[in-house]
Design a protein around this motif. Structure first.
Motif, PDB file in Angstrom:
ATOM      1  N   THR A  35       0.838  -1.190   0.000  1.00 15.86           N
ATOM      2  CA  THR A  35       0.000   0.000   0.000  1.00 15.86           C
ATOM      3  C   THR A  35       0.876   1.244   0.000  1.00 15.86           C
ATOM      4  O   THR A  35       1.758   1.372   0.858  1.00 15.86           O
ATOM      5  CB  THR A  35      -0.912   0.023   1.248  1.00 15.86           C
ATOM      6  OG1 THR A  35      -1.733  -1.154   1.236  1.00 15.86           O
ATOM      7  CG2 THR A  35      -1.805   1.255   1.252  1.00 15.86           C
ATOM      8  N   PRO A  36       0.676   2.181  -0.943  1.00 12.61           N
ATOM      9  CA  PRO A  36       1.491   3.406  -0.954  1.00 12.61           C
ATOM     10  C   PRO A  36       1.092   4.350   0.176  1.00 12.61           C
ATOM     11  O   PRO A  36       0.041   4.996   0.121  1.00 12.61           O
ATOM     12  CB  PRO A  36       1.193   4.012  -2.331  1.00 12.61           C
ATOM     13  CG  PRO A  36      -0.161   3.491  -2.696  1.00 12.61           C
ATOM     14  CD  PRO A  36      -0.272   2.135  -2.075  1.00 12.61           C
ATOM     15  N   ILE A  37       1.923   4.421   1.198  1.00  6.75           N
ATOM     16  CA  ILE A  37       1.710   5.326   2.328  1.00  6.75           C
ATOM     17  C   ILE A  37       2.950   6.202   2.440  1.00  6.75           C
ATOM     18  O   ILE A  37       4.060   5.698   2.627  1.00  6.75           O
ATOM     19  CB  ILE A  37       1.482   4.544   3.641  1.00  6.75           C
ATOM     20  CG1 ILE A  37       0.233   3.659   3.522  1.00  6.75           C
ATOM     21  CG2 ILE A  37       1.354   5.496   4.830  1.00  6.75           C
ATOM     22  CD1 ILE A  37       0.006   2.762   4.716  1.00  6.75           C
ATOM     23  N   GLY A  38       2.784   7.505   2.288  1.00  4.64           N
ATOM     24  CA  GLY A  38       3.938   8.394   2.335  1.00  4.64           C
ATOM     25  C   GLY A  38       3.575   9.808   2.001  1.00  4.64           C
ATOM     26  O   GLY A  38       2.483  10.276   2.303  1.00  4.64           O
ATOM     27  N   ALA A 325     -10.559   9.733   4.582  1.00  3.46           N
ATOM     28  CA  ALA A 325     -11.594   9.917   3.564  1.00  3.46           C
ATOM     29  C   ALA A 325     -11.125   9.337   2.230  1.00  3.46           C
ATOM     30  O   ALA A 325     -11.902   8.692   1.507  1.00  3.46           O
ATOM     31  CB  ALA A 325     -11.935  11.394   3.418  1.00  3.46           C
ATOM     32  N   HIS A 326      -9.876   9.556   1.885  1.00  2.59           N
ATOM     33  CA  HIS A 326      -9.290   9.026   0.654  1.00  2.59           C
ATOM     34  C   HIS A 326      -9.278   7.502   0.672  1.00  2.59           C
ATOM     35  O   HIS A 326      -9.723   6.836  -0.269  1.00  2.59           O
ATOM     36  CB  HIS A 326      -7.868   9.580   0.525  1.00  2.59           C
ATOM     37  CG  HIS A 326      -7.077   9.101  -0.639  1.00  2.59           C
ATOM     38  ND1 HIS A 326      -6.450   7.867  -0.650  1.00  2.59           N
ATOM     39  CD2 HIS A 326      -6.783   9.675  -1.826  1.00  2.59           C
ATOM     40  CE1 HIS A 326      -5.809   7.706  -1.796  1.00  2.59           C
ATOM     41  NE2 HIS A 326      -5.988   8.797  -2.530  1.00  2.59           N
ATOM     42  N   PHE A 327      -8.781   6.942   1.746  1.00  2.05           N
ATOM     43  CA  PHE A 327      -8.612   5.495   1.869  1.00  2.05           C
ATOM     44  C   PHE A 327      -9.957   4.771   1.875  1.00  2.05           C
ATOM     45  O   PHE A 327     -10.160   3.808   1.129  1.00  2.05           O
ATOM     46  CB  PHE A 327      -7.840   5.207   3.158  1.00  2.05           C
ATOM     47  CG  PHE A 327      -7.571   3.761   3.443  1.00  2.05           C
ATOM     48  CD1 PHE A 327      -6.614   3.072   2.728  1.00  2.05           C
ATOM     49  CD2 PHE A 327      -8.262   3.104   4.445  1.00  2.05           C
ATOM     50  CE1 PHE A 327      -6.344   1.730   3.015  1.00  2.05           C
ATOM     51  CE2 PHE A 327      -8.007   1.773   4.732  1.00  2.05           C
ATOM     52  CZ  PHE A 327      -7.045   1.080   4.013  1.00  2.05           C
ATOM     53  N   ALA A 328     -10.886   5.228   2.718  1.00  8.25           N
ATOM     54  CA  ALA A 328     -12.170   4.549   2.844  1.00  8.25           C
ATOM     55  C   ALA A 328     -13.034   4.715   1.606  1.00  8.25           C
ATOM     56  O   ALA A 328     -13.895   3.873   1.333  1.00  8.25           O
ATOM     57  CB  ALA A 328     -12.918   5.066   4.075  1.00  8.25           C
ATOM     58  N   GLY A 333      -4.133   3.559  -0.348  1.00  9.09           N
ATOM     59  CA  GLY A 333      -3.399   4.350   0.642  1.00  9.09           C
ATOM     60  C   GLY A 333      -4.151   5.608   1.017  1.00  9.09           C
ATOM     61  O   GLY A 333      -5.326   5.790   0.714  1.00  9.09           O
ATOM     62  N   GLY A 334      -3.421   6.510   1.681  1.00  8.12           N
ATOM     63  CA  GLY A 334      -4.053   7.714   2.215  1.00  8.12           C
ATOM     64  C   GLY A 334      -3.783   8.975   1.426  1.00  8.12           C
ATOM     65  O   GLY A 334      -4.133  10.066   1.868  1.00  8.12           O
ATOM     66  N   GLY A 335      -3.166   8.866   0.238  1.00  3.39           N
ATOM     67  CA  GLY A 335      -2.794  10.057  -0.519  1.00  3.39           C
ATOM     68  C   GLY A 335      -1.431  10.566  -0.079  1.00  3.39           C
ATOM     69  O   GLY A 335      -0.974  10.302   1.035  1.00  3.39           O
ATOM     70  N   LEU A 336      -0.768  11.297  -0.963  1.00  2.00           N
ATOM     71  CA  LEU A 336       0.596  11.774  -0.712  1.00  2.00           C
ATOM     72  C   LEU A 336       0.585  13.286  -0.527  1.00  2.00           C
ATOM     73  O   LEU A 336       0.447  14.042  -1.481  1.00  2.00           O
ATOM     74  CB  LEU A 336       1.513  11.381  -1.880  1.00  2.00           C
ATOM     75  CG  LEU A 336       1.543   9.894  -2.239  1.00  2.00           C
ATOM     76  CD1 LEU A 336       2.521   9.637  -3.387  1.00  2.00           C
ATOM     77  CD2 LEU A 336       1.905   9.026  -1.035  1.00  2.00           C
ATOM     78  N   VAL A 359      -1.148  -0.007   9.898  1.00  4.07           N
ATOM     79  CA  VAL A 359      -1.557  -1.164  10.703  1.00  4.07           C
ATOM     80  C   VAL A 359      -2.969  -1.597  10.310  1.00  4.07           C
ATOM     81  O   VAL A 359      -3.254  -2.788  10.127  1.00  4.07           O
ATOM     82  CB  VAL A 359      -1.477  -0.833  12.205  1.00  4.07           C
ATOM     83  CG1 VAL A 359      -1.997  -2.002  13.039  1.00  4.07           C
ATOM     84  CG2 VAL A 359      -0.036  -0.511  12.600  1.00  4.07           C
ATOM     85  N   PHE A 360      -3.879  -0.640  10.160  1.00  2.97           N
ATOM     86  CA  PHE A 360      -5.254  -0.958   9.784  1.00  2.97           C
ATOM     87  C   PHE A 360      -5.303  -1.659   8.430  1.00  2.97           C
ATOM     88  O   PHE A 360      -6.096  -2.590   8.219  1.00  2.97           O
ATOM     89  CB  PHE A 360      -6.078   0.325   9.746  1.00  2.97           C
ATOM     90  CG  PHE A 360      -7.522   0.117   9.369  1.00  2.97           C
ATOM     91  CD1 PHE A 360      -8.478  -0.153  10.337  1.00  2.97           C
ATOM     92  CD2 PHE A 360      -7.929   0.214   8.044  1.00  2.97           C
ATOM     93  CE1 PHE A 360      -9.813  -0.342   9.989  1.00  2.97           C
ATOM     94  CE2 PHE A 360      -9.255   0.033   7.683  1.00  2.97           C
ATOM     95  CZ  PHE A 360     -10.205  -0.245   8.665  1.00  2.97           C
ATOM     96  N   ALA A 361      -4.467  -1.221   7.484  1.00  2.25           N
ATOM     97  CA  ALA A 361      -4.494  -1.784   6.137  1.00  2.25           C
ATOM     98  C   ALA A 361      -4.198  -3.270   6.129  1.00  2.25           C
ATOM     99  O   ALA A 361      -4.602  -3.988   5.205  1.00  2.25           O
ATOM    100  CB  ALA A 361      -3.498  -1.045   5.246  1.00  2.25           C
ATOM    101  N   GLN A 362      -3.523  -3.778   7.161  1.00  2.00           N
ATOM    102  CA  GLN A 362      -3.206  -5.200   7.213  1.00  2.00           C
ATOM    103  C   GLN A 362      -4.420  -6.070   7.501  1.00  2.00           C
ATOM    104  O   GLN A 362      -4.350  -7.303   7.388  1.00  2.00           O
ATOM    105  CB  GLN A 362      -2.131  -5.437   8.277  1.00  2.00           C
ATOM    106  CG  GLN A 362      -0.811  -4.735   8.004  1.00  2.00           C
ATOM    107  CD  GLN A 362       0.176  -4.865   9.144  1.00  2.00           C
ATOM    108  OE1 GLN A 362       0.134  -5.826   9.914  1.00  2.00           O
ATOM    109  NE2 GLN A 362       1.082  -3.908   9.254  1.00  2.00           N
ATOM    110  N   LEU A 363      -5.548  -5.442   7.835  1.00  2.00           N
ATOM    111  CA  LEU A 363      -6.747  -6.194   8.176  1.00  2.00           C
ATOM    112  C   LEU A 363      -7.507  -6.702   6.964  1.00  2.00           C
ATOM    113  O   LEU A 363      -8.413  -7.523   7.103  1.00  2.00           O
ATOM    114  CB  LEU A 363      -7.684  -5.330   9.037  1.00  2.00           C
ATOM    115  CG  LEU A 363      -7.109  -4.816  10.363  1.00  2.00           C
ATOM    116  CD1 LEU A 363      -8.105  -3.893  11.051  1.00  2.00           C
ATOM    117  CD2 LEU A 363      -6.732  -5.982  11.277  1.00  2.00           C
TER     118      LEU A 363
END
Length: 483
Positions: A35-38, A325-328, A333-336, A359-363
């Motif tokens: 997942t792109p998180i950054g 909001a982006h992720f859900a 990911g959550g946007g850059l 951590v949540f994304a691993q669910l």
């Protein structure tokens, strides 16, 4: 072009990133979810500046190690930064600068070491446009192109772009630390004589050229996208065909800048609602299996035009709300974020929010998640809550955000009074599910519910929801219980 010594081999190299087969998310070529998180970063900003001329490599290495420990997976960077005269990759055109090449050699090696990946775009088009007469590609400096309006159509400029991509691919394209190429930062008809039709040809030409180089060198090619300044889509609707549906691109990226909310935020609710709306609109424009994420956002007007840095406590919540909001809503990911802070780095509160998301994304099982946006379809019992959601027939992500009395720049943070809420989520296959609850403000699990979906949907009764709550909904194992 001066000769450059070969880079030292890194063994083992990171797996390459690919689009999950049949799902609009990413995996490694070994099949592991990614997942792109950054955020966006730059050669001259504090966190990476010490790598230039190797002034303080230890500080940069320590920073990258810290990012990896906080769940960060991706940095978006431009191969040069043109706000000053000292970070051009080529000068003059075609002569690659040894200090810049060594910067990238070192950064790739460090990213390999700590498992970070780079989304690379070849030009800093924002500052390149504003300081065009200084740029090595400008005819005023002996370069091939006279005007900014001809960047995408001038034959000499096109060849210089291909030469730069060839150099970068041959030198760094073998690394798994390269996530993907953003072929052109914020593509715009203004760069092609205001001819939107010219953009598709430009992307086709560059995409095919770069893939051919990588196939020749490595027998495979990295993913590709092209970014756009979001408001351009309103002025030139035809650009959507390139950004979202071009057949040679692998995923779609936009820059979420909404003048009424995101650019100059007065509270933390408006930017979240705008993000959910823009992500839903984007997903409606593209093939169902193509990933999407926002590769740049932030308070651009507040910082650039008003010369103000948002109060840190407010900015942390603004960032967190846009991320969720982006992720859900169905983004990968959550946007850059573009930092837009002084100094130009993300806060520790923002990093904590990113670690929470990681951590949540691993669910969830992203390799099989064929998401569709459900922001308007999920029913909520209390209109005090805004709902952001995406789902397929087996999994879902939901984020609830309290809308009453949102945090403003001048107000002290406060948690709204918890309220009982009932949700109705359509579309899941009937059967047992596990609903895992996540406090997105604190970044911790709150337990789980064992529920059963029927032919009319999944009803979720939540006895006490405060300001915000995320739900990860997955099929329940046969032994699942509730707590």
């Amino acid at each position: 072009m001066p000769p450059f010594p070969a880079t030292e081999p890194n063994a083992p190299t990171l797996p390459w990133i690919q689009v999950a087969p049949g799902a609009p998310y990413f995996t490694t070529n070994a099949g592991q979810p990614w997942t792109p998180i950054g955020q966006n970063d730059a050669l001259t900003w504090p966190d990476l500046a010490g790598l230039f001329r190797r002034q303080n490599v230890a500080a940069v290495e320590g920073h990258l190690a810290w990012l990896a420990a906080h769940g960060i997976t991706c940095l978006r960077l431009m191969l040069e930064y043109c706000q000053t005269e000292h970070r051009y990759l080529e000068r003059p055109v075609g002569r690659f600068q040894p200090n810049m090449v060594r910067f990238w050699d070192d950064l790739f090696a460090l990213c390999e070491r700590y498992g970070l990946r780079l989304l690379l775009t070849p030009y800093d088009t924002f500052w390149m446009g504003r300081r065009w007469r200084h740029h090595p590609y400008s005819r005023a400096q002996g370069g091939p192109c006279a005007q900014r309006t001809q960047w995408l159509r001038d034959a000499g400029m096109r060849q210089a772009i291909k030469d730069r991509l060839t150099f970068a691919a041959e030198r760094w394209g073998g690394s798994g630390a390269l996530f993907a190429w953003d072929l052109w930062n914020e593509i715009d008809p203004a760069h092609a004589g205001r001819r939107p039709a010219a953009l598709a040809e430009f992307v086709s030409d560059l995409s095919a050229h770069l893939r051919a180089v990588e196939q020749r060198c490595f027998g495979r090619s990295h993913l590709q996208t092209v970014s756009v300044f979001g408001p351009v889509l309103g002025h030139y609707p035809a650009v959507a065909e390139v950004i979202f549906r071009h057949p040679l691109l692998d995923f779609a990226t936009t820059h979420l800048y909404d003048a009424a909310t995101i650019n100059n935020p007065k509270d933390t609710l408006g930017p979240a609602l705008a993000t959910g709306r823009l992500v839903r609109e984007a997903l409606g424009e593209m093939p169902a299996t193509r990933p999407f994420f926002d590769s740049e956002h932030g308070p651009i007007y507040t910082f650039n035009n008003r010369r103000r840095t948002l109060p840190e406590a407010f900015d942390d919540v603004y960032f967190r709300h846009m991320q969720w909001a982006h992720f859900a809503s169905g983004g990968a990911g959550g946007g850059l974020r573009w930092p837009y802070r002084q100094p130009h780095v993300l806060t520790h509160g923002m990093r904590a929010a990113q670690r929470s998301l990681a951590v949540f994304a691993q669910l969830l099982d992203w390799a099989s998640f064929q998401r569709r946006n459900l922001n308007h379809e999920v029913q909520v019992s209390d209109p005090a809550f805004a709902v952001f959601a995406c789902s397929d027939v087996r999994q879902a992500v939901v984020w609830l955000l309290h809308q009453d009395r949102p945090l403003t720049r001048r107000a002290a943070p406060r948690a709204p009074r918890p309220l009982a809420v009932q949700l109705s989520l359509p579309g899941l296959t009937p059967g047992p599910y596990l609903v895992q609850l996540w406090d997105t403000a604190v970044g911790q699990a709150l337990g789980q519910l064992a529920l059963v979906a029927t032919t009319v949907g999944l009803r979720i009764d939540l006895p006490a929801v405060g300001g915000e709550l995320a739900l990860a909904i997955v099929p329940a194992p046969s032994s699942a219980g509730s707590c």
